[in-house]
Design a protein around this motif. Structure first.
Motif, mmCIF file in Angstrom:
data_model
loop_
_atom_site.group_PDB
_atom_site.id
_atom_site.type_symbol
_atom_site.label_atom_id
_atom_site.label_comp_id
_atom_site.label_asym_id
_atom_site.label_seq_id
_atom_site.Cartn_x
_atom_site.Cartn_y
_atom_site.Cartn_z
ATOM 1 N N VAL A 42 4.691 3.728 3.189
ATOM 2 C CA VAL A 42 6.032 3.713 3.751
ATOM 3 C C VAL A 42 6.174 4.874 4.721
ATOM 4 O O VAL A 42 6.030 6.043 4.334
ATOM 5 C CB VAL A 42 7.108 3.796 2.650
ATOM 6 C CG1 VAL A 42 8.509 3.831 3.267
ATOM 7 C CG2 VAL A 42 6.981 2.612 1.695
ATOM 8 N N ASP A 43 6.432 4.540 5.971
ATOM 9 C CA ASP A 43 6.581 5.537 7.038
ATOM 10 C C ASP A 43 5.429 6.543 7.029
ATOM 11 O O ASP A 43 5.631 7.763 7.127
ATOM 12 C CB ASP A 43 7.919 6.253 6.933
ATOM 13 C CG ASP A 43 8.323 6.918 8.254
ATOM 14 O OD1 ASP A 43 7.680 6.632 9.290
ATOM 15 O OD2 ASP A 43 9.258 7.739 8.243
ATOM 16 N N GLY A 44 4.233 6.029 6.888
ATOM 17 C CA GLY A 44 3.046 6.859 6.964
ATOM 18 C C GLY A 44 2.623 7.512 5.670
ATOM 19 O O GLY A 44 1.568 8.156 5.623
ATOM 20 N N ARG A 45 3.393 7.348 4.602
ATOM 21 C CA ARG A 45 3.069 7.996 3.326
ATOM 22 C C ARG A 45 2.712 6.940 2.294
ATOM 23 O O ARG A 45 3.441 5.963 2.113
ATOM 24 C CB ARG A 45 4.269 8.816 2.842
ATOM 25 C CG ARG A 45 4.026 9.561 1.532
ATOM 26 C CD ARG A 45 5.184 10.504 1.225
ATOM 27 N NE ARG A 45 6.390 9.795 0.834
ATOM 28 C CZ ARG A 45 6.742 9.545 -0.432
ATOM 29 N NH1 ARG A 45 5.962 9.966 -1.429
ATOM 30 N NH2 ARG A 45 7.867 8.925 -0.702
ATOM 31 N N GLY A 277 0.419 -0.382 7.333
ATOM 32 C CA GLY A 277 1.328 0.754 7.446
ATOM 33 C C GLY A 277 1.315 1.325 8.845
ATOM 34 O O GLY A 277 2.359 1.703 9.396
ATOM 35 N N CYS A 278 0.132 1.370 9.450
ATOM 36 C CA CYS A 278 0.002 1.816 10.837
ATOM 37 C C CYS A 278 0.722 0.856 11.785
ATOM 38 O O CYS A 278 1.494 1.273 12.653
ATOM 39 C CB CYS A 278 -1.480 1.925 11.196
ATOM 40 S SG CYS A 278 -1.826 2.346 12.911
ATOM 41 N N SER A 280 3.132 -1.152 11.101
ATOM 42 C CA SER A 280 4.579 -1.131 10.856
ATOM 43 C C SER A 280 5.270 0.037 11.553
ATOM 44 O O SER A 280 6.484 0.012 11.753
ATOM 45 C CB SER A 280 4.856 -1.070 9.345
ATOM 46 O OG SER A 280 4.636 0.239 8.838
ATOM 47 N N ARG A 281 4.504 1.055 11.912
ATOM 48 C CA ARG A 281 5.030 2.222 12.613
ATOM 49 C C ARG A 281 4.753 2.170 14.110
ATOM 50 O O ARG A 281 4.744 3.191 14.787
ATOM 51 C CB ARG A 281 4.401 3.502 12.041
ATOM 52 C CG ARG A 281 4.940 3.926 10.688
ATOM 53 C CD ARG A 281 4.064 5.020 10.069
ATOM 54 N NE ARG A 281 3.683 6.068 11.011
ATOM 55 C CZ ARG A 281 4.398 7.178 11.227
ATOM 56 N NH1 ARG A 281 5.537 7.369 10.568
ATOM 57 N NH2 ARG A 281 3.972 8.087 12.077
ATOM 58 N N LYS A 354 9.240 0.098 8.100
ATOM 59 C CA LYS A 354 8.049 0.918 8.343
ATOM 60 C C LYS A 354 7.119 0.922 7.124
ATOM 61 O O LYS A 354 6.618 1.959 6.702
ATOM 62 C CB LYS A 354 8.440 2.346 8.721
ATOM 63 C CG LYS A 354 9.206 2.439 10.034
ATOM 64 C CD LYS A 354 9.504 3.885 10.404
ATOM 65 C CE LYS A 354 10.226 3.952 11.744
ATOM 66 N NZ LYS A 354 10.533 5.360 12.119
ATOM 67 N N THR A 355 6.894 -0.271 6.596
ATOM 68 C CA THR A 355 6.144 -0.422 5.345
ATOM 69 C C THR A 355 4.960 -1.367 5.519
ATOM 70 O O THR A 355 5.099 -2.450 6.087
ATOM 71 C CB THR A 355 7.074 -0.964 4.241
ATOM 72 O OG1 THR A 355 8.116 -0.025 4.001
ATOM 73 C CG2 THR A 355 6.312 -1.215 2.947
#
Length: 388
Positions: A42-45, A277-278, A280-281, A354-355
């Motif tokens: 989620v958002d890079g984490r 995840g990448c 999604s951002r 962002k997931t």
């Protein structure tokens, strides 16, 4: 409760994501899983990274942190990412004929098939007309040659047919003609290596000890009733015969080592979740950019939507990626993209949240409608991400 491998869940779910771990455990206790992993970014984490059960029940090998598994048609999401790389580099145009890049493809009246048709399951070449064995199907160059000499079953661009394996051979050859590299090599060098992904189209031999052994559930691989009477159905689902043979192709070294871009990818849930995840951002993760946001937006623009004749369900596609429909494959969110795989795996992104997520399993099951294993995980995840 007996202390068995199915009750031993490993990894972590961050604070606020405990409900996802609960559903992952329930998949083993209530929904038939024997070995699986689930991850979410989620958002890079990374907020969820779970695994458990057996990698190989026959030898009592446990699913470990570094276990990888076959994801079947989840591989198409890897191919889609490679197609977008070529589009972004100005090497591939959705509105050009395929034969502009691959001249031999023009045979049998296919000169009007556009790239947009090929990448969105509208080329009307959903199966191989020439009978091939599982071993012959590991030769992706020959499979592409056979398809180049084949006639479409209908006017291209008019009907959405799910190209179960032919999508990979068609798009893989298109990529080879443009870039010079196979799709597996392009993915390895330009996507997996920069993002540090345990994911392959064509598995290196040294990775073999890490692979989970696939096992059929009670109804998996049951022969379709239309295979004897419908030549198109046979060409899609039983040429080569890959669901019923023993061993399953994805349990053999020859199939894993080959590039069958429509369905033989090997990955960890952690890797697929990291890729999505990448995406999604907007194509960036930890300072590494693989695509621009506008390229991903183009990739997720609907090119084809309709009820697929042989699956009897609504499908929608962008550039290789499956898109959200009323079937809600990607959970109870309005916007989602990615791809599922035979037997239950599911991988995708929710760009508005962002997931990125991935569910990988070696327990191949058939359900009426969506698989409750991935469905329960995505329901819990979306609730957690949105703070409900």
């Amino acid at each position: 409760m007996t202390d068995t491998a199915e009750n031993q869940i490993h990894g972590f779910a961050s604070s606020g994501y405990e409900a996802v771990a609960d559903q992952f455990r329930a998949n083993f206790l209530e929904r038939g899983d024997h070995g699986a992993a689930f991850a979410a970014v989620v958002d890079g984490r990374t907020v969820v990274d779970l695994w458990g059960g057996w990698a190989d029940r026959a030898t009592s090998r446990l699913w470990r942190e570094d276990t990888i598994a076959g994801i079947f048609s989840g591989t198409k999401g890897f191919v889609a990412t490679c197609l977008l790389l070529l589009i972004e580099r100005g090497q591939l145009d959705l509105d050009r004929p395929v034969c502009a890049y691959w001249p031999e493809f023009a045979a049998e009246g296919k000169e009007r098939i556009l790239v947009r048709h090929l990448v969105s399951h509208q080329a009307c070449l959903p199966g191989l007309a020439t009978p091939v064995s599982v071993e012959e199907a590991t030769d992706d160059v020959r499979m592409a040659r056979l398809l180049a000499s084949q006639s479409p079953i209908r006017e291209p661009g008019t009907t959405l047919y799910y190209h179960a394996l032919t999508f990979g051979w068609l798009c893989g050859e298109l990529i080879r003609r443009i870039d010079g590299r196979s799709v597996g090599r392009l993915f390895a060098e330009d996507v997996a290596r920069p993002l540090d992904l345990d994911a392959w189209i064509g598995l290196p031999g040294e990775q073999e000890p890490r692979v989970a052994v696939l096992e059929r559930g009670p109804d998996y691989g049951a022969k379709r009733s239309d295979l004897e009477t419908d030549r198109v159905a046979w060409s899609i689902w039983d040429n080569p015969p890959r669901s019923r043979p023993d061993p399953l192709p994805l349990n053999s070294r020859s199939w894993r080592a080959a590039e069958v871009p429509g369905g033989n990818g090997i990955a960890s849930a952690r890797a697929a979740a990291r890729l999505y995840g990448c995406l999604s951002r907007g194509g960036e993760l930890e300072g590494i950019r693989i695509l621009r946001p506008e390229t991903i937006e183009l990739g997720c623009t609907c090119l084809a939507r309709g009820v697929e004749p042989y699956l009897d369900q609504e499908l929608a596609y962008g550039v290789g990626f499956g898109l959200q429909t009323k079937e809600a494959l990607f959970g109870n969110v309005p916007v989602g993209f990615g791809h599922d795989g035979a037997g239950g795996s599911l991988h995708g992104a929710w760009p508005e949240l962002k997931t990125g997520f991935s569910y990988v399993t070696n327990t191949l099951l058939n359900f009426e409608g969506h698989d409750p294993r991935s469905g329960s995980l995505l329901a819990a995840l979306s609730a957690c991400v949105q703070g409900r």
